[in-house]
Design an enzyme around this catalytic site. Structure first.
Site, PDB file in Angstrom:
ATOM      1  CD  GLU A 143     -12.905   6.032  17.395  1.00 44.41           C
ATOM      2  OE1 GLU A 143     -11.534   5.206  16.869  1.00 44.41           O
ATOM      3  OE2 GLU A 143     -13.202   6.010  18.173  1.00 44.41           O
ATOM      4  CD  GLU A 240      -8.050   2.238  19.965  1.00 41.05           C
ATOM      5  OE1 GLU A 240      -8.612   2.938  20.499  1.00 41.05           O
ATOM      6  OE2 GLU A 240      -8.910   3.363  18.351  1.00 41.05           O
TER       7      GLU A 240
END
Length: 256
Positions: A143, A240
């Site tokens: 990520e 998120e």
């Protein structure tokens, strides 16, 4: 409309962690994700998932000492042994939770260390981890995180991530593309998704600014959701984001 997974580190945070599973299920979510399972009884987590018929779709590898400032071990040349041990820990947790995808955090780039050495370390660590995860039918992702929210994080753009993935050369490594982080760093969301879908293994979302729910900021999520469907992404999108108010009251965006 894409499939959404509740991120339990960000949603329903007024509840204890284990109760967030129940809240997510009651709100209609069929899947969850969260950062780390390692501080909990894995058997309790697995039983909670089974009882609620929830799928866990993602968690991260152990990050080192989070409280002390660690944000992953992937690029750290002096902690390769610790990284390799963490691969086994993550595999055991993912198998117990039937979690198909695990995220490797690159870590904070240490001051004074040559960037070429950091890249070499990250590539070699990922090559090892991707192979070990593949043996257990678990997919590995990395990520990129924006430099405003996490200053010093080594992996910060999709281009850098795709370059790392190419250098690792494993079919078992793709990008976890966080729409919020990449809006902050580079924009051009739709084109990046279209051109690199084959190298993207998981999506996450939040709006910008504020990192709140879709519809609260500048990202045109109705368009983006249609685009994600159009290009054929079949995976989950992790929610998120930090709710601007009550988590449940703020879920109306899922109907846009």
């Amino acid at each position: 409309m894409p499939k959404f997974a509740a991120n339990l580190n960000w949603l329903f945070t007024d509840l204890p962690m284990l109760e967030r599973f129940d809240a997510a299920s009651s709100a209609g979510f069929k899947a969850v994700e969260y950062m780390f399972p390692y501080d909990y009884d894995i058997n309790h987590l697995a039983k909670k998932l089974e009882d609620l018929n929830l799928s866990q779709v993602l968690h991260n590898m152990p990050p080192g000492d989070w409280a002390a400032g660690d944000r992953g071990l992937g690029c750290l040349p002096d902690r390769v042994d610790e990284f390799r041990k963490s691969v086994g820990i993550a595999i055991n947790a993912a198998k117990a939770l039937n979690c198909p995808t695990v995220n490797c955090l690159s870590g904070i780039a240490p001051a004074g260390i040559d960037l070429a050495l950091l890249e070499q370390t990250f590539v070699e660590n990922l090559r090892y981890a991707a192979s070990e995860f593949a043996k257990n039918d678990i997919h590995l992702v990395i990520e990129a995180i924006n430099t405003r929210d996490m200053p010093g994080f080594y992996l910060t753009t999709s281009a850098q991530a795709f370059d790392i993935i190419e250098k690792v050369g494993s079919d078992n490594l793709t990008l976890q593309y966080d729409i919020y982080h990449m809006q902050v760093m580079e924009g051009d969301l739709a084109n990046t998704l279209s051109e690199n879908l084959h190298r993207i293994g998981h999506l996450q979302l939040a709006d910008n600014p504020g990192r709140h729910e879709p519809g609260s900021g500048e990202i045109n999520y109705p368009f983006l959701f249609r685009h994600i469907d159009k290009i054929g992404y079949k995976g989950w999108i992790g929610c998120e984001y930090k709710p601007a108010g009550d988590t449940l009251a703020g879920l109306g965006w899922m109907k846009i």
